[in-house]
Design an enzyme around this catalytic site. Sequence first.
Site, PDB file in Angstrom:
ATOM      1  N   GLY A 103      -1.760  -8.353  -5.583  1.00  0.00           N
ATOM      2  CA  GLY A 103      -1.998  -7.457  -6.714  1.00  0.00           C
ATOM      3  C   GLY A 103      -2.948  -8.020  -7.754  1.00  0.00           C
ATOM      4  O   GLY A 103      -2.770  -7.807  -8.960  1.00  0.00           O
ATOM      5  N   CYS A 156      -9.402  -3.439  -2.767  1.00  0.00           N
ATOM      6  CA  CYS A 156      -8.089  -4.101  -2.818  1.00  0.00           C
ATOM      7  C   CYS A 156      -6.999  -3.106  -2.428  1.00  0.00           C
ATOM      8  O   CYS A 156      -6.890  -2.042  -3.025  1.00  0.00           O
ATOM      9  CB  CYS A 156      -7.791  -4.655  -4.203  1.00  0.00           C
ATOM     10  SG  CYS A 156      -6.109  -5.331  -4.272  1.00  0.00           S
ATOM     11  N   THR A 159      -8.655  -6.671   3.779  1.00  0.00           N
ATOM     12  CA  THR A 159      -7.486  -6.666   4.658  1.00  0.00           C
ATOM     13  C   THR A 159      -7.122  -5.243   5.096  1.00  0.00           C
ATOM     14  O   THR A 159      -7.508  -4.266   4.466  1.00  0.00           O
ATOM     15  CB  THR A 159      -6.298  -7.312   3.926  1.00  0.00           C
ATOM     16  OG1 THR A 159      -6.170  -6.703   2.641  1.00  0.00           O
ATOM     17  CG2 THR A 159      -6.528  -8.806   3.736  1.00  0.00           C
ATOM     18  N   GLY A 197     -11.181 -17.197   5.473  1.00  0.00           N
ATOM     19  CA  GLY A 197     -10.119 -16.888   4.526  1.00  0.00           C
ATOM     20  C   GLY A 197      -8.778 -17.468   4.924  1.00  0.00           C
ATOM     21  O   GLY A 197      -8.464 -18.626   4.638  1.00  0.00           O
TER      22      GLY A 197
HETATM   23  O1  DOR Z   1      -5.664  -8.356   0.642  1.00  0.00           O
HETATM   24  C1  DOR Z   1      -6.035  -8.373  -0.516  1.00  0.00           C
HETATM   25  N1  DOR Z   1      -5.253  -8.869  -1.490  1.00  0.00           N
HETATM   26  N2  DOR Z   1      -7.254  -7.882  -0.822  1.00  0.00           N
HETATM   27  C2  DOR Z   1      -7.697  -7.785  -2.084  1.00  0.00           C
HETATM   28  O2  DOR Z   1      -8.779  -7.283  -2.288  1.00  0.00           O
HETATM   29  C3  DOR Z   1      -6.888  -8.273  -3.187  1.00  0.00           C
HETATM   30  C4  DOR Z   1      -5.721  -9.089  -2.803  1.00  0.00           C
HETATM   31  C5  DOR Z   1      -4.637  -8.982  -3.839  1.00  0.00           C
HETATM   32  O3  DOR Z   1      -4.779  -9.629  -4.891  1.00  0.00           O
HETATM   33  O4  DOR Z   1      -3.661  -8.273  -3.631  1.00  0.00           O
END
Ligand code: DOR
Length: 316
Positions: free
Chosen positions: A72, A134, A199, A277
């Site tokens: 988040g 995100c 993701t 990653g």
């Molecule tokens: O998978 C993810 N988690 N992608 C994002 O862009 C942000 C991140 C998160 O902070 O939740």
Amino acid sequence: VDLTTDLGHGVLLPNPVLTASGCAANGKELHRLEDIAKIGAFVTKSVKRDPQSGRGTPRMAETPSGMLNSIGLQGPGIHAFVEHDLPWLRSVGARAIVSIAGESSAEFAEVARALVAAPDFDATVAAIEVNISCPNVANRGLVYACDPASSAEVLRLVVPEVPRSTPLFAKLTPDVTDITVIAEAALSAGAQGLTMINTLLGIRIDTERMRPHLFGLTGGLSGPAIRPVAVRAIWQVYAAMRAGRIPTAPIIGVGGVRTGEDALELTLAGASAVQVGTAIFNDPLAPWRVARELGDLLHARGIPRYADVVGVAHDH
Ligand code: DOR
């Protein structure tokens, strides 16, 4: 082997292996183990305007093939980032790609404006990644990169804030029917490159407690499981560029890269640089190792320049 890669607008990186946003915070822990100035570029955790505590816990779940996260967008906010993290990245000589996020297109623009105004901006920031994908933000988040008009609107507001010598890469989600439609919207609105992929949305259920594992219910899947999805997304967008259906621009590939061979696979699909990653969590030195393995692999095949293999799988 010459590993130099060109991300456009005069941004030349000495090697094409980068970190993926969110997998090494803003670099301090990683730099204790190895020099982050030797990574092609260090990609920071997405930063919003205000400090964020992120979602409730648990917000990570491991699966045999990857990891589900529901962080988040936890972070210090752009003002603390500019005051502490950016000067630190400069002091160690890192090339940074700063990932920015927001809950409205106006917030994206505000974050970009504050970043560009930072005294360390020119010396440190090679490019900006605009995280419109995100999956873990309540009201917006994924919505941007799932909708061409919203994606375009974010880019249209960010572009005027940023000097042309700092290319903007829009980060896209694979959770769409046709990723070339979003790619075209982002590029036509002024993005100078694309990062693919964020993701993949998932859910895990705890079978003991018989309820969802993550506090936020859904999370983003990363790791080896999504590599074929990344290759597919890069392939489709690169093919559309070659066919002249969408504007041509550099692609940064990301998704399940653990080895030099994985990095080569994304490159052959059309990526001009590759991010590492989730692999960092098991092997913090993965970005440096992947760069070494990629160089060795190209050398063993008698290929003198990394740039020569970008997208070549499309020729056959
Ligand atoms: O998978 C993810 N988690 N992608 C994002 O862009 C942000 C991140 C998160 O902070 O939740």
